[in-house]
Design a protein around this motif. Structure first.
Motif, PDB file in Angstrom:
ATOM      1  N   GLY A   1       0.841  -1.362   0.036  1.00  0.00           N
ATOM      2  CA  GLY A   1       0.044   0.039   0.102  1.00  0.00           C
ATOM      3  C   GLY A   1       0.895   1.193  -0.041  1.00  0.00           C
ATOM      4  N   GLY A   2       2.051   1.050  -0.185  1.00  0.00           N
ATOM      5  CA  GLY A   2       3.117   2.418  -0.279  1.00  0.00           C
ATOM      6  C   GLY A   2       3.721   2.593  -1.557  1.00  0.00           C
ATOM      7  N   GLY A   3       4.847   2.911  -1.341  1.00  0.00           N
ATOM      8  CA  GLY A   3       5.713   3.130  -2.786  1.00  0.00           C
ATOM      9  C   GLY A   3       7.116   3.792  -2.282  1.00  0.00           C
ATOM     10  N   GLY A   4       7.861   4.299  -3.409  1.00  0.00           N
ATOM     11  CA  GLY A   4       9.154   4.876  -3.137  1.00  0.00           C
ATOM     12  C   GLY A   4      10.093   4.445  -4.234  1.00  0.00           C
ATOM     13  N   HIS A   5      11.190   4.557  -3.714  1.00  0.00           N
ATOM     14  CA  HIS A   5      12.369   4.148  -4.761  1.00  0.00           C
ATOM     15  C   HIS A   5      12.913   2.667  -4.903  1.00  0.00           C
ATOM     16  N   ARG A   6      13.796   2.302  -5.603  1.00  0.00           N
ATOM     17  CA  ARG A   6      14.240   0.970  -5.515  1.00  0.00           C
ATOM     18  C   ARG A   6      15.028   0.599  -4.149  1.00  0.00           C
TER      19      ARG A   6
ATOM     20  N   THR B   1       2.268   2.408   4.946  1.00  0.00           N
ATOM     21  CA  THR B   1       1.560   2.564   6.413  1.00  0.00           C
ATOM     22  C   THR B   1       0.927   1.367   6.485  1.00  0.00           C
ATOM     23  N   ALA B   2       0.790   0.669   7.991  1.00  0.00           N
ATOM     24  CA  ALA B   2       0.511  -0.553   8.243  1.00  0.00           C
ATOM     25  C   ALA B   2      -0.437  -0.400   9.667  1.00  0.00           C
ATOM     26  N   TYR B   3      -1.285  -1.637   9.768  1.00  0.00           N
ATOM     27  CA  TYR B   3      -2.268  -1.576  11.106  1.00  0.00           C
ATOM     28  C   TYR B   3      -1.778  -2.996  11.517  1.00  0.00           C
ATOM     29  N   GLY B   4      -1.711  -3.114  12.997  1.00  0.00           N
ATOM     30  CA  GLY B   4      -1.703  -4.142  13.638  1.00  0.00           C
ATOM     31  C   GLY B   4      -0.740  -4.563  14.849  1.00  0.00           C
ATOM     32  N   THR B   5      -0.381  -5.457  15.151  1.00  0.00           N
ATOM     33  CA  THR B   5       0.457  -5.905  16.285  1.00  0.00           C
ATOM     34  C   THR B   5       2.016  -5.818  15.815  1.00  0.00           C
ATOM     35  N   PRO B   6       2.897  -5.764  16.577  1.00  0.00           N
ATOM     36  CA  PRO B   6       4.300  -5.836  15.840  1.00  0.00           C
ATOM     37  C   PRO B   6       4.502  -7.341  15.251  1.00  0.00           C
ATOM     38  N   GLU B   7       3.899  -8.296  15.823  1.00  0.00           N
ATOM     39  CA  GLU B   7       4.210  -9.485  15.194  1.00  0.00           C
ATOM     40  C   GLU B   7       3.387  -9.808  13.869  1.00  0.00           C
ATOM     41  N   GLU B   8       2.179  -9.181  13.684  1.00  0.00           N
ATOM     42  CA  GLU B   8       1.426  -9.238  12.551  1.00  0.00           C
ATOM     43  C   GLU B   8       2.239  -8.331  11.441  1.00  0.00           C
ATOM     44  N   LEU B   9       2.895  -7.101  11.847  1.00  0.00           N
ATOM     45  CA  LEU B   9       3.492  -6.617  11.052  1.00  0.00           C
ATOM     46  C   LEU B   9       4.833  -7.000  10.243  1.00  0.00           C
ATOM     47  N   VAL B  10       5.304  -7.658  11.292  1.00  0.00           N
ATOM     48  CA  VAL B  10       6.556  -8.356  10.887  1.00  0.00           C
ATOM     49  C   VAL B  10       6.207  -9.590   9.760  1.00  0.00           C
ATOM     50  N   ALA B  11       5.014 -10.419  10.109  1.00  0.00           N
ATOM     51  CA  ALA B  11       4.904 -11.254   9.307  1.00  0.00           C
ATOM     52  C   ALA B  11       4.345 -11.064   8.023  1.00  0.00           C
ATOM     53  N   ALA B  12       3.594  -9.910   7.888  1.00  0.00           N
ATOM     54  CA  ALA B  12       3.041  -9.245   6.488  1.00  0.00           C
ATOM     55  C   ALA B  12       4.276  -8.806   5.862  1.00  0.00           C
ATOM     56  N   LEU B  13       5.418  -8.154   6.383  1.00  0.00           N
ATOM     57  CA  LEU B  13       6.566  -7.766   5.487  1.00  0.00           C
ATOM     58  C   LEU B  13       7.207  -8.945   5.012  1.00  0.00           C
ATOM     59  N   LEU B  14       7.448 -10.218   5.825  1.00  0.00           N
ATOM     60  CA  LEU B  14       8.046 -11.260   5.704  1.00  0.00           C
ATOM     61  C   LEU B  14       7.344 -11.878   4.271  1.00  0.00           C
ATOM     62  N   ALA B  15       5.965 -11.889   4.603  1.00  0.00           N
ATOM     63  CA  ALA B  15       5.263 -12.713   3.404  1.00  0.00           C
ATOM     64  C   ALA B  15       5.389 -11.705   1.971  1.00  0.00           C
ATOM     65  N   ALA B  16       5.581 -10.510   2.133  1.00  0.00           N
ATOM     66  CA  ALA B  16       5.553  -9.549   0.948  1.00  0.00           C
ATOM     67  C   ALA B  16       6.918  -9.813   0.359  1.00  0.00           C
ATOM     68  N   LEU B  17       8.187  -9.988   1.332  1.00  0.00           N
ATOM     69  CA  LEU B  17       9.342 -10.410   0.746  1.00  0.00           C
ATOM     70  C   LEU B  17       9.530 -11.631  -0.084  1.00  0.00           C
ATOM     71  N   GLY B  18       8.741 -12.485   0.358  1.00  0.00           N
ATOM     72  CA  GLY B  18       8.557 -13.732  -0.375  1.00  0.00           C
ATOM     73  C   GLY B  18       9.773 -14.578  -0.104  1.00  0.00           C
TER      74      GLY B  18
END
Length: 333
Positions: A305-310, A316-333
């Motif tokens: 849901g964001g953007g930027g440079h390479r 911006t994200a919503y949730g608990t710290p554990e949920e945030l890390v899990a979502a980032l790791l999933a997006a990283l693949g």
């Protein structure tokens, strides 16, 4: 080399600036020196031409302390004072309308809208879009626009442009052919580049050190993230930043990203108003194996849901710290 489309975009931008009798310039929320430097440089030029001009950003309530010495700050107004209707509304360093925060509601009241930016994820939400994703900063795009407009760059304008250039290149660690040429051109006006860089990048209050000790204590390493590229992350909680300026909070990512074992860095910063709302800064680095190698964090941020440079992005994200890390790791693949 400037393409035919870029030339046409610059010509359209110059024509719009020439025709406008009133201009609003909007910077992105949580402004950095590139968005503020771009906005103030353009405002200085417009004011000298007799154009009624305002510059603003939605949040925070005050300009970060490190940027208050930039020329042209007198043109900054509070969000509530921004005109509802204007000949031309210009956004600087904003990849999308959402980066304007509550001031996005001023877009419909403009007779013409213009977007000036260098984010590859830019949605080109203006009637006129001057977007160069290869540019090292939005201030460098502004410099090219001023050249097309045949406006000389004096020391005050150069100061604003250099502020964006030195910060967005990480003190000239991330450059392209022509970056140092532009820096030399700006410095030749007589500005003090060393003092500008020191004020923006190397001056922090004593409280910054204790904040860092708490935040860096939350740092964790995930060495197998993204197929072994590695992720390092840290959390900035609301209680960590009491009495600390916004630029001190934003500086944390530049320390976390130096971790040798991780090619990707993330800092999760908790919102003051909404406890489960976090702004996330992402950084990656070129591996040096080949040109452009390394993880494209703009793609990751866009998926969230964001953007930027390479190599520098956010979301911006919503949730608990554990949920945030899990979502980032999933997006990283």
């Amino acid at each position: 080399m400037t393409t035919m489309r870029e030339t046409a975009d610059l010509e359209a931008a110059v024509a719009a600036l020439d025709a406008a009798r009133s201009v609003t310039i909007l910077c992105h929320v949580q402004p950095d020196a590139d968005t503020i430097g771009s906005g103030l440089a353009l405002a200085l030029v417009l004011h000298r031409r007799g154009t009624a001009v305002q510059v603003s950003f939605a949040e925070p309530a005050e300009l970060p302390f490190s940027m208050r010495s930039l020329p042209g700050v007198r043109h900054l107004v509070a969000p509530a004072e921004v005109r509802a209707e204007v000949d031309l509304l210009v956004t600087v360093d904003c990849g999308s309308a959402t980066r304007l925060g509550v001031l996005a509601d001023r877009l419909p009241g403009a007779a013409t809208t213009m977007v000036i930016d260098h984010h590859r994820s830019n949605t080109r939400f203006g009637a006129i879009n001057v977007v160069d994703s290869a540019a090292e900063s939005t201030t460098s795009v502004i410099a090219r626009l001023l050249d097309a407009w045949r406006v000389p760059i004096d020391p005050d304008v150069a100061h604003c442009l250099y502020a964006g250039l030195v910060t967005d290149t990480g003190s000239f660690r991330w450059v392209r052919p022509g970056t140092h040429e532009l820096a030399e051109r700006l410095l030749s006006t007589g500005i003090d580049g060393a003092e500008i860089a020191r004020t923006l990048l190397d001056t922090h209050p004593f409280g910054w050190l204790s904040m860092l000790s708490r935040v860096l204590g939350t740092a964790r390493l995930v060495p197998d993230a993204r197929g072994g590229v590695g992720l390092v992350y840290a959390f900035v909680h609301r209680d960590d930043v009491d009495g600390v300026r916004s630029e001190e909070v934003e500086s944390v990512i530049d320390i976390v990203r130096t971790t040798a074992e991780a090619g990707i860095a993330a800092v999760f910063k908790q919102s003051h108003g909404v406890p489960d709302r976090w702004t996330v800064s992402l950084r990656s680095r070129d591996t040096g194996v080949s040109v452009g190698d390394g993880v494209d964090v703009a793609e990751v941020a866009t998926a969230l849901g964001g953007g930027g440079h390479r190599f520098a992005a956010g979301y911006t994200a919503y949730g608990t710290p554990e949920e945030l890390v899990a979502a980032l790791l999933a997006a990283l693949g």
